[in-house]
Design a protein around this motif. Structure first.
Motif, PDB file in Angstrom:
ATOM      1  N   GLU A  72       5.365 -12.918 -13.539  1.00  0.00           N
ATOM      2  CA  GLU A  72       5.156 -14.290 -14.046  1.00  0.00           C
ATOM      3  C   GLU A  72       4.308 -15.055 -13.035  1.00  0.00           C
ATOM      4  O   GLU A  72       3.169 -15.348 -13.304  1.00  0.00           O
ATOM      5  CB  GLU A  72       6.473 -15.027 -14.356  1.00  0.00           C
TER       6      GLU A  72
ATOM      7  N   LEU B 244       7.559  -4.952 -15.891  1.00  0.00           N
ATOM      8  CA  LEU B 244       8.175  -6.250 -15.571  1.00  0.00           C
ATOM      9  C   LEU B 244       7.088  -7.174 -15.051  1.00  0.00           C
ATOM     10  O   LEU B 244       6.438  -6.879 -14.054  1.00  0.00           O
ATOM     11  CB  LEU B 244       9.263  -6.075 -14.495  1.00  0.00           C
TER      12      LEU B 244
ATOM     13  N   ARG C 104      -1.520 -11.421 -27.868  1.00  0.00           N
ATOM     14  CA  ARG C 104      -1.564 -12.830 -27.479  1.00  0.00           C
ATOM     15  C   ARG C 104      -3.008 -13.320 -27.568  1.00  0.00           C
ATOM     16  O   ARG C 104      -3.279 -14.494 -27.689  1.00  0.00           O
ATOM     17  CB  ARG C 104      -1.100 -13.015 -26.029  1.00  0.00           C
TER      18      ARG C 104
ATOM     19  N   GLN D 100       8.459 -14.550 -30.043  1.00  0.00           N
ATOM     20  CA  GLN D 100       8.373 -14.891 -28.625  1.00  0.00           C
ATOM     21  C   GLN D 100       7.129 -15.687 -28.304  1.00  0.00           C
ATOM     22  O   GLN D 100       7.106 -16.529 -27.421  1.00  0.00           O
ATOM     23  CB  GLN D 100       8.444 -13.658 -27.742  1.00  0.00           C
TER      24      GLN D 100
ATOM     25  N   LYS E 174       1.077 -18.692 -24.112  1.00  0.00           N
ATOM     26  CA  LYS E 174       0.686 -19.068 -25.468  1.00  0.00           C
ATOM     27  C   LYS E 174       1.699 -20.022 -26.072  1.00  0.00           C
ATOM     28  O   LYS E 174       2.822 -20.152 -25.600  1.00  0.00           O
ATOM     29  CB  LYS E 174       0.600 -17.810 -26.348  1.00  0.00           C
TER      30      LYS E 174
ATOM     31  N   TYR F 213       8.540 -21.494 -19.683  1.00  0.00           N
ATOM     32  CA  TYR F 213       7.414 -21.134 -20.551  1.00  0.00           C
ATOM     33  C   TYR F 213       7.839 -20.285 -21.735  1.00  0.00           C
ATOM     34  O   TYR F 213       7.038 -19.958 -22.591  1.00  0.00           O
ATOM     35  CB  TYR F 213       6.372 -20.353 -19.718  1.00  0.00           C
TER      36      TYR F 213
ATOM     37  N   ALA G 160      13.433  -7.340 -24.556  1.00  0.00           N
ATOM     38  CA  ALA G 160      14.701  -8.033 -24.794  1.00  0.00           C
ATOM     39  C   ALA G 160      14.864  -9.153 -23.787  1.00  0.00           C
ATOM     40  O   ALA G 160      14.351  -9.064 -22.664  1.00  0.00           O
ATOM     41  CB  ALA G 160      15.869  -7.057 -24.669  1.00  0.00           C
TER      42      ALA G 160
ATOM     43  N   LYS H  78      17.279 -14.779 -13.329  1.00  0.00           N
ATOM     44  CA  LYS H  78      15.854 -14.605 -13.027  1.00  0.00           C
ATOM     45  C   LYS H  78      15.368 -15.593 -11.956  1.00  0.00           C
ATOM     46  O   LYS H  78      14.263 -15.458 -11.443  1.00  0.00           O
ATOM     47  CB  LYS H  78      15.030 -14.737 -14.317  1.00  0.00           C
TER      48      LYS H  78
END
Ligand code: SAM
Length: 482
Positions: A211, A208, A330, A369, A290, A112, A151, A227
């Motif tokens: 997701e 963090l 967003r 991003q 997005k 994503y 980052a 990840k």
């Protein structure tokens, strides 16, 4: 099969798949059980006491039932209790921040995210320390005092030493009356040792996003790179806390998995932090996937409507009343306006999501991003907040006064917020008005300060705040705080 245990340090036990499925079944079974739902709503309501207000919050099962409720009357009740809680603990203050993208080099394969390794057409960029200085000056010139650094994960290009150097640089810049007083950090899951280094560098919150809490989906959505390790990612907040970071920020990227599943996972994660560390998450963010370079949100099946988004936000507010909630650019103005009333306590403004974006005249897109939906300037956002009777606050006092973790929660719980956060918000707003605001915003702001000073209950505190605001107005003295 893993057994559910909120106090376990194993991801599969504190975010337990079977418990989530059972919770979803329970919610589905009871979603029309009005007496039970009303009982839960009663439990969620803030209760006044002699020191202010308290709230009990909700378990993941109770909160999930509210999320399953479709009766419009019940939904309305959820929204109005969310507003009550927001008002009771956060008042009408909204904390302002901006993201600062340091580097978009990344070795992960997140499906994503435009930073994924296989994206060959995005321009890769990493800021030098001098470039960071320039970005920080641009952010200070807008009026920002609080940043979230971002980052990609890349041990060669963005090692922890680079992040630490960047934090040092950010704190060292003092342009005119500007300074950045709190740096929050949103970097990939790392080791206890590195979290300790971040803590020693004086960071605010470690953020963090999970997701997705759904392990199987997580593994597919993060097919390659460090990840990919679900357990390591999910257990990151425990390592952060072990490294001494008191304030951690959770989040789910809505759109990737079924929102009801994510919601249970998120509340379970909060319960886990409370069970193990005695303090829940400092913040929860609610990003939605997005459009971005190489990313089409329609490729993900689980997008949610604005209505559902509002419902989720309100249910989070009821479940974890003392946790701050963040919404970024967003989302567009209309969505932000609605969610602000339902529990959001922090927003970004004037954001650029590209590496080096703040020093560019035009909003650059080549390293972004995600596409920014709310493209207004910080001054426009500040003015709009005041039009809607929210006080834009540039306050960073709590963590600088050592009020982190449970000490911040205690402030919330003992009703001292109006004698502490409220004057701090007004004093930092006055700094913004003096140093950065347009003429119209300045006028509106001082009218608001005049009105809002009256809401500081303690007479002595009110007098001190008034005198500090006069100092800010007539001199270069800054950074007063309670
Ligand atoms: N690299 C770090 C990590 O892995 O956690 C964090 C930094 S990343 C710049 C910040 C967050 O942006 C991610 O955690 C993800 O949730 C979000 N993000 C990534 N792609 C996005 C997209 N297309 N739309 C909205 N948010 C996105």
């Amino acid at each position: 099969m893993a057994v559910y245990d909120p106090a376990s340090l194993k991801a599969e036990e504190f975010i337990n798949h079977e418990e989530i499925l059972e919770t979803l079944e329970y919610a589905e079974r009871n979603k029309d059980n009005k007496p039970l739902i009303l009982e839960i709503l009663e439990k969620a309501r803030p209760v006044k006491n002699d020191r202010g207000c308290t709230c009990r919050g909700l378990s993941h099962r109770e909160a999930s039932l509210l999320l399953a409720a479709s009766d419009p009357e019940i939904r309305q009740k959820i929204y109005s209790i969310a507003e009550e809680i927001k008002q009771a603990f956060y008042g009408n203050r909204i904390v302002m921040f901006a993201p600062l993208y340091l580097s978009n080099y990344c070795v992960n394969g997140c499906l994503y995210c435009p930073y994924h390794l296989k994206n060959k057409h995005i321009l890769r960029k990493k800021l030098s320390q001098e470039e960071i200085r320039q970005e920080v000056i641009a952010l200070q010139n807008m009026g920002h005092k609080r940043l979230a650094i971002e980052a990609g994960e890349d041990p060669v290009n963005n090692p922890i030493e680079y992040i630490l150097d960047s934090i040092k640089t950010i704190y060292s810049v003092h342009h005119k009356n500007g300074d950045i007083r709190r740096v929050n950090v949103n970097i990939a899951a790392t080791t206890v040792e590195n979290y300790r280094k971040l803590k020693d560098a004086g960071i605010g919150t470690y953020i963090l996003f999970q997701e997705t809490y759904h392990k199987e989906s997580y593994l597919k959505l993060h097919p390659t790179g460090p990840k990919h390790d679900y357990d390591y990612h999910t257990e990151a907040m425990d390592r952060a806390m072990e490294g001494g970071i008191d304030d951690v920020g959770l989040g789910v990227l809505f759109g990737l998995e079924l929102y009801k599943y994510e919601f249970v996972g998120l509340i379970m994660h909060a319960e886990h932090l409370e069970a193990v560390h005695g303090v829940g998450p400092h913040t929860i963010s609610v990003p939605r996937v997005k459009k971005a370079d190489d990313i089409d949100p329609d490729d993900f099946d689980n997008g949610i409507s604005d209505e559902t988004f509002a419902h989720i936000t309100a249910c989070i507010r009821l479940a974890v009343p003392y946790t701050g909630m963040i919404i970024s650019t967003r989302e567009n103005r209309a969505v932000r306006e609605r969610l602000l009333r339902l529990g959001i306590s922090q927003i970004s403004g004037g954001s650029r999501t590209s590496v080096g974006g703040y020093t560019e005249e035009e909003r650059p897109h080549d390293t972004e991003q995600f596409d920014v939906s709310d493209q207004r300037s910080l001054d426009e956002v500040v003015s709009w907040l005041m039009d809607n009777d929210h006080i834009p606050s540039f306050c960073t006092a709590c963590y600088r006064e050592g009020r982190t973790g449970d000490r911040f929660m205690a402030l919330c719980k003992n009703g001292q917020i109006l004698n502490c956060c409220h004057p701090n918000a007004l004093m930092t707003l006055a700094e913004y008005l003096e140093d950065y605001a347009s003429i119209d915003t300045k006028k509106k702001g001082y009218e608001m300060i005049e009105r809002e000073l009256k809401n500081i209950p303690n007479e002595k505190t009110r007098a001190i705040a008034k005198s500090h605001i006069e100092d800010i107005r007539t001199s270069n003295r800054r950074d007063f705080r309670f």
